[in-house]
Enzyme design. Sequence first.
Site, PDB file in Angstrom:
ATOM      1  N   GLU A 199       2.875  -5.424   9.316  1.00 22.82           N
ATOM      2  CA  GLU A 199       3.229  -4.075   8.877  1.00 22.82           C
ATOM      3  C   GLU A 199       4.313  -3.478   9.757  1.00 22.82           C
ATOM      4  OE1 GLU A 199       1.404   0.403   8.963  1.00 22.82           O
ATOM      5  OE2 GLU A 199      -0.012  -1.206   8.499  1.00 22.82           O
ATOM      6  N   SER A 216      -7.243  -9.318  10.899  1.00 24.50           N
ATOM      7  CA  SER A 216      -7.323  -7.954  10.371  1.00 24.50           C
ATOM      8  C   SER A 216      -7.220  -6.942  11.491  1.00 24.50           C
ATOM      9  CB  SER A 216      -8.643  -7.759   9.617  1.00 24.50           C
ATOM     10  OG  SER A 216      -8.834  -6.398   9.299  1.00 24.50           O
ATOM     11  N   SER A 217      -6.129  -6.181  11.507  1.00 26.07           N
ATOM     12  CA  SER A 217      -5.940  -5.175  12.540  1.00 26.07           C
ATOM     13  C   SER A 217      -7.011  -4.096  12.475  1.00 26.07           C
ATOM     14  CB  SER A 217      -4.549  -4.534  12.405  1.00 26.07           C
ATOM     15  OG  SER A 217      -4.392  -3.465  13.313  1.00 26.07           O
ATOM     16  N   ASN A 218      -7.318  -3.627  11.258  1.00 28.41           N
ATOM     17  CA  ASN A 218      -8.280  -2.525  11.181  1.00 28.41           C
ATOM     18  C   ASN A 218      -9.675  -2.976  11.590  1.00 28.41           C
ATOM     19  OD1 ASN A 218     -10.136  -2.649   8.575  1.00 28.41           O
ATOM     20  ND2 ASN A 218      -8.140  -3.410   7.956  1.00 28.41           N
ATOM     21  N   CYS A 246       0.841  -1.189   0.000  1.00 32.56           N
ATOM     22  CA  CYS A 246       0.000   0.000   0.000  1.00 32.56           C
ATOM     23  C   CYS A 246       0.884   1.250   0.000  1.00 32.56           C
ATOM     24  CB  CYS A 246      -0.911   0.003   1.227  1.00 32.56           C
ATOM     25  SG  CYS A 246      -1.873   1.523   1.405  1.00 32.56           S
TER      26      CYS A 246
END
Length: 307
Positions: A128, A223-225, A98
């Site tokens: 990340e 999924s972190s978000n 990204c």
Amino acid sequence: MAKRLLVAAPRSFCAGVDRAIEIVERLLERHGPPIYVRHQIVHNEHVVRRLERLGAVFVDSEEDVPRGAICVLSAHGVAPAVRESCERRGLRVVDAVCPLVSKVHAEARRYADGGHLVALVGHADHVEVIGTKGERPDSIVVVESPEDAERLDPGGRPLAVISQTTLSLDDVASTVQALEHRFGTLTRPGADDICYATQNRQDAVKRLAEEASLILVIGSETSSNAQRLVEVARLAGAEAALVEDESEVDPGILDGHETVGLTAGASTPEDIVQLVVARLASFGYDGSEEVTVAAEDVHFRLPRELV
């Protein structure tokens, strides 16, 4: 009692996820399977399984990719050492990282090379963060909480702060405030590292929580978000639960809730959202209302080799 379903907008795929998935799809169309992808391209099991059916092969390490093969780097970013390893193995690397994550990597390099100790606010075990820390391992320290901030010893170096893109703004703010309380003014980017899509989805959840007593967040455990959306909903005063898809929505979770809010993490496909909406309609939550807090028109260009 009358049942209401409020559906957040924006929700589901962000520009970075769209780009990463399209990269793998185009490579499969152009070269045929297998196309190797280092790590899950995005953190959603439905996306990963669909791409596997098309011929993508997900591996934990570039060492698992045959020499000379195509290797896609996932949206979450990698350390320079990974790219060097790919080069040694003669892999044809296609970068699906990204652009907002790449921006944080660039900040990390700039601050570290300028003599700062870089405090990276994030979760140490998230891919990340691992990739970002790998930019300058000796000059970057992961700070997960205000308690970590209190223990930080910069060794006389000036302090700079960057953050994982998928955190909640509230979490980042409390940790940065603790750092500022100890060290005074910090060197920081001109704009927050939290990505626009993460922020928009969190704002939408806060808006849902003004009316909904329960908020369902569709997303994978990895999924972190999506996990942060659950946290934001609870901090806003609603009950909240993370569900993978419609199969995890049952009457028990809905009991006692007249108004239910629904959203989806940035790596969750919209078709899964619609399956959950249909499932909730079967329990009486029909005629869903969309609650919009922002319009998104962000698009990221594909790598040159795929244009």
